[in-house]
Design a protein around this motif. Structure first.
Motif, PDB file in Angstrom:
ATOM      1  N   LEU B 119       0.817  -1.226   0.000  1.00  0.00           N
ATOM      2  CA  LEU B 119       0.000   0.000   0.000  1.00  0.00           C
ATOM      3  C   LEU B 119       0.846   1.270   0.000  1.00  0.00           C
ATOM      4  O   LEU B 119       0.368   2.321  -0.380  1.00  0.00           O
ATOM      5  CB  LEU B 119      -0.938   0.012   1.212  1.00  0.00           C
ATOM      6  N   LYS B 120       2.081   1.183   0.455  1.00  0.00           N
ATOM      7  CA  LYS B 120       3.006   2.330   0.592  1.00  0.00           C
ATOM      8  C   LYS B 120       2.509   3.309   1.661  1.00  0.00           C
ATOM      9  O   LYS B 120       1.319   3.381   1.949  1.00  0.00           O
ATOM     10  CB  LYS B 120       3.193   3.110  -0.731  1.00  0.00           C
ATOM     11  N   THR B 121       3.464   4.055   2.200  1.00  0.00           N
ATOM     12  CA  THR B 121       3.095   5.062   3.194  1.00  0.00           C
ATOM     13  C   THR B 121       2.663   6.344   2.503  1.00  0.00           C
ATOM     14  O   THR B 121       2.945   6.564   1.320  1.00  0.00           O
ATOM     15  CB  THR B 121       4.278   5.370   4.133  1.00  0.00           C
ATOM     16  N   LEU B 291      -1.867   3.376  10.932  1.00  0.00           N
ATOM     17  CA  LEU B 291      -1.980   4.762  10.450  1.00  0.00           C
ATOM     18  C   LEU B 291      -0.776   5.112   9.594  1.00  0.00           C
ATOM     19  O   LEU B 291       0.347   4.732   9.924  1.00  0.00           O
ATOM     20  CB  LEU B 291      -1.989   5.728  11.628  1.00  0.00           C
ATOM     21  N   GLY B 292      -1.020   5.863   8.510  1.00  0.00           N
ATOM     22  CA  GLY B 292       0.093   6.345   7.706  1.00  0.00           C
ATOM     23  C   GLY B 292       0.253   5.616   6.385  1.00  0.00           C
ATOM     24  O   GLY B 292       1.175   5.893   5.627  1.00  0.00           O
ATOM     25  N   LEU B 293      -0.648   4.670   6.120  1.00  0.00           N
ATOM     26  CA  LEU B 293      -0.612   3.940   4.858  1.00  0.00           C
ATOM     27  C   LEU B 293      -1.587   4.569   3.861  1.00  0.00           C
ATOM     28  O   LEU B 293      -2.546   5.232   4.253  1.00  0.00           O
ATOM     29  CB  LEU B 293      -1.024   2.488   5.072  1.00  0.00           C
ATOM     30  N   GLN B 294      -1.365   4.287   2.572  1.00  0.00           N
ATOM     31  CA  GLN B 294      -2.325   4.712   1.556  1.00  0.00           C
ATOM     32  C   GLN B 294      -3.422   3.653   1.451  1.00  0.00           C
ATOM     33  O   GLN B 294      -3.625   3.040   0.385  1.00  0.00           O
ATOM     34  CB  GLN B 294      -1.618   4.906   0.220  1.00  0.00           C
ATOM     35  N   GLY B 295      -4.127   3.438   2.533  1.00  0.00           N
ATOM     36  CA  GLY B 295      -5.166   2.430   2.583  1.00  0.00           C
ATOM     37  C   GLY B 295      -5.467   2.112   4.042  1.00  0.00           C
ATOM     38  O   GLY B 295      -4.684   2.469   4.918  1.00  0.00           O
ATOM     39  N   ILE B 296      -6.606   1.466   4.273  1.00  0.00           N
ATOM     40  CA  ILE B 296      -7.028   1.189   5.649  1.00  0.00           C
ATOM     41  C   ILE B 296      -6.772  -0.273   5.994  1.00  0.00           C
ATOM     42  O   ILE B 296      -7.232  -1.176   5.290  1.00  0.00           O
ATOM     43  CB  ILE B 296      -8.527   1.530   5.826  1.00  0.00           C
ATOM     44  N   VAL B 297      -6.021  -0.479   7.069  1.00  0.00           N
ATOM     45  CA  VAL B 297      -5.739  -1.830   7.547  1.00  0.00           C
ATOM     46  C   VAL B 297      -6.017  -1.850   9.042  1.00  0.00           C
ATOM     47  O   VAL B 297      -5.525  -0.995   9.775  1.00  0.00           O
ATOM     48  CB  VAL B 297      -4.266  -2.223   7.290  1.00  0.00           C
ATOM     49  N   VAL B 298      -6.831  -2.814   9.485  1.00  0.00           N
ATOM     50  CA  VAL B 298      -7.118  -2.957  10.909  1.00  0.00           C
ATOM     51  C   VAL B 298      -6.628  -4.324  11.367  1.00  0.00           C
ATOM     52  O   VAL B 298      -6.907  -5.339  10.738  1.00  0.00           O
ATOM     53  CB  VAL B 298      -8.631  -2.787  11.197  1.00  0.00           C
ATOM     54  N   LYS B 299      -5.855  -4.305  12.459  1.00  0.00           N
ATOM     55  CA  LYS B 299      -5.321  -5.539  13.019  1.00  0.00           C
ATOM     56  C   LYS B 299      -6.185  -5.949  14.204  1.00  0.00           C
ATOM     57  O   LYS B 299      -6.309  -5.209  15.177  1.00  0.00           O
ATOM     58  CB  LYS B 299      -3.884  -5.273  13.481  1.00  0.00           C
ATOM     59  N   SER B 300      -6.766  -7.131  14.106  1.00  0.00           N
ATOM     60  CA  SER B 300      -7.494  -7.680  15.249  1.00  0.00           C
ATOM     61  C   SER B 300      -6.507  -8.439  16.122  1.00  0.00           C
ATOM     62  O   SER B 300      -5.549  -9.030  15.635  1.00  0.00           O
ATOM     63  CB  SER B 300      -8.583  -8.625  14.759  1.00  0.00           C
ATOM     64  N   HIS B 301      -6.724  -8.419  17.432  1.00  0.00           N
ATOM     65  CA  HIS B 301      -5.913  -9.197  18.380  1.00  0.00           C
ATOM     66  C   HIS B 301      -5.939 -10.665  17.942  1.00  0.00           C
ATOM     67  O   HIS B 301      -6.995 -11.189  17.585  1.00  0.00           O
ATOM     68  CB  HIS B 301      -6.546  -9.048  19.761  1.00  0.00           C
ATOM     69  N   GLY B 302      -4.782 -11.312  17.948  1.00  0.00           N
ATOM     70  CA  GLY B 302      -4.723 -12.722  17.547  1.00  0.00           C
ATOM     71  C   GLY B 302      -5.612 -13.607  18.407  1.00  0.00           C
ATOM     72  O   GLY B 302      -6.194 -14.574  17.926  1.00  0.00           O
ATOM     73  N   GLY B 303      -5.749 -13.248  19.662  1.00  0.00           N
ATOM     74  CA  GLY B 303      -6.536 -14.060  20.575  1.00  0.00           C
ATOM     75  C   GLY B 303      -8.003 -13.657  20.643  1.00  0.00           C
ATOM     76  O   GLY B 303      -8.751 -14.174  21.476  1.00  0.00           O
ATOM     77  N   ALA B 304      -8.419 -12.724  19.765  1.00  0.00           N
ATOM     78  CA  ALA B 304      -9.806 -12.252  19.802  1.00  0.00           C
ATOM     79  C   ALA B 304     -10.765 -13.360  19.396  1.00  0.00           C
ATOM     80  O   ALA B 304     -10.492 -14.132  18.475  1.00  0.00           O
ATOM     81  CB  ALA B 304      -9.966 -11.050  18.871  1.00  0.00           C
TER      82      ALA B 304
END
Lengths: 336, 336
Positions: B119-121, B291-304
């Motif tokens: 996605l690049k910054t 934050l800071g990427l040319q796109g939206i990425v959300v990381k869910s907790h691995g244990g969620a």
């Protein structure tokens, strides 16, 4: 039991002699073999002692010190500019063998700088560390260090903290203390450069029961008896924990005001919850020890009240009984 | 309202598709304009979709990916060695404009490396940061960043995190967000080199409502809307907070088993306390944004679990609505 003499910097902390003197006198009553030397402005201390009831004055001495180190004073200035500060004179009593330990609630940076300068570090120790015991799951506890004496640490410093923490945990009765490095993951590839290098040093240290990395949640889970990190991390961890515990306590109280039913439940539950809060409160755990010095120095939280300061003095009494610097010295001599 | 398309890495996390697919389908029912693309092993995903009731299949697409990135895989290997991993294909959908955002519960380091690569910054941003919202006193919240994407940071990185955090807080409706640097003291002389230098950069940044340093306890007290630190500190802070909250919850439950009276109080109090625990639980706050990427990425907790993953998808939907990367880009263009 022989006498234990503790020098108290009566001028430090947010509340000064008005809190420290009564707390110290409480300890005198608590420990029959304790002798105290209160160091500070005699004109402030004497009236506080005079109005206190039931004080065994034969075990109390006051040393006049006309200078005070401010809580926000630069350590370098405190070191050079105030030869007669209460903090310095209290530490000099330890250096000169006139006291077994020093307790201060004053400026942490100044206390560390003066303690290093006057007491010197043990051979093989570059920098003293601040350590405290934090409560963990299932009623356990963990020694966390460094708490802010060293904001920039290299691998060798972290290694020395691990060693000192292990000796301190042993002195507290822990058998083969589990030592771990705090990190952002448990895999070998994780972490910053210092932590990775410190891990290599610790893996080779056969005298230590090194467990590898633990993450933040492992700290309170009780995954280690000694958790090692630099002072920047340790200070933020400790203070954020205090802040979180406070916030949770506040939310619990608010919870029991939400409705009539909740208020009823609160009448029964809040006394119990406040009891728990008392057990976990900073006052019950107050007192960070400076490890690695040729002498015992205990730092009380600046914001500690009478209860908290008493806990810090008790810590100092315990360390004198354990002769922690002596134990550390023997362990270091065996290693080198 | 136009359609929001979210690409889901169905293979990540501790529980894989068995948790992620049902959670995703829940979200499809919750948001009428949401379209999902589930990326992963079709042989595992299809049966989970087939057995689910009431799914609007017109808004669901499955993209087959035969490779999976393991939770402990080195980011560099994930980047070079697995061209058809579910994580990579999900991010490629965002890069190619076929999805507005990506959600993954997989390996954090690999997700960050792939996201940066694909996605690049944004212009002016050297490194993306991970951010999440933590609860504070009086029902407030604070954005904390970085949470572990960058373990070694210089002053310029911390400055960029502050800027990104401020824009994110504004997008969430906070007026002139109060930005602070986490430090071991509030005085100017305190802290490590990076923090002191970052403070100088932030003092000159007129576009930011910079408040200075806050300590760990200030974080949960709500002294700032945006709290900035390096990823090593942020990760340890967040995880130790989770551990402490867990420990306190456990101690509270034990408290209400101590005596008959305590058990009675517990019958009334524990349901309320569990409700509070639910409000503060990681599942209710799950989802860290890159934050800071040319796109939206959300990381869910691995244990969620299912609840937690749903929260992470909701986060992604919200960020698409706010067009966070677009807002950041405009702000950065005004600055440069």
């Amino acid at each position: 039991m022989s006498a234990t003499i503790i020098a108290i910097d009566a001028m430090g902390g947010d509340f000064g002699p008005h809190c420290i003197v009564p707390a110290s006198l409480d300890c005198l009553a608590e420990f029959p073999s304790l002798h105290l030397t209160l160091v500070g402005q005699r004109s402030l201390i004497d009236p506080l002692v005079a109005t206190a009831a039931g004080v065994d004055r034969s075990r109390l001495r006051v040393v006049d010190a006309d200078q005070v180190i401010a809580m926000d004073e630069r350590p370098a200035l405190a070191l050079r500019g105030k030869p007669r500060s209460s903090m310095r004179l209290a530490l000099e009593l330890v250096r000169d063998g006139e006291a077994h330990a020093c307790v201060s609630a004053g400026n942490t940076g100044a206390l560390m700088a003066l303690a290093r300068h006057l007491l010197k570090t043990l051979p093989g120790i570059d920098r003293p560390a601040m350590v405290t015991s934090i409560p963990t799951r299932h009623g356990g506890s963990c020694l966390l260090l460094d708490l802010g004496a060293n904001v920039d640490c290299d691998a060798q410093h972290l290694y020395q903290f691990a060693l000192m923490g292990s000796v301190a945990a042993s002195a507290m009765g822990v058998d083969r203390p589990r030592v771990a490095l705090l990190n952002v993951g448990t895999e070998e590839i994780k972490g910053n450069q210092q932590v990775k290098l410190a891990a290599k040093l610790l893996q080779q240290a056969e005298a230590l029961n090194y467990q590898g990395f633990i993450e933040g949640d492992g700290l309170f889970r009780g995954d280690a008896d000694v958790a090692v990190c630099d002072g920047f991390v340790g200070n933020l961890l400790l203070k954020s924990s205090e802040g979180l515990a406070e916030m949770l306590g506040e939310r619990v109280e608010a919870l029991f005001r939400r409705s009539l039913g909740a208020r009823l439940a609160g009448v029964l539950a809040l006394p119990l919850l406040r009891q728990l809060r008392g057990e976990l409160t900073p006052a019950a755990h107050n007192g960070a020890s400076f490890l690695g010095l040729q002498g015992i120095v205990v730092k009380s939280h600046g914001g500690a009240g009478r209860d908290g300061f008493r806990t810090a003095v008790r810590h100092a009494v315990q360390e004198v009984e354990q002769n922690l610097p002596g134990q550390l010295l023997r362990r270091l001599e065996r290693l080198h």
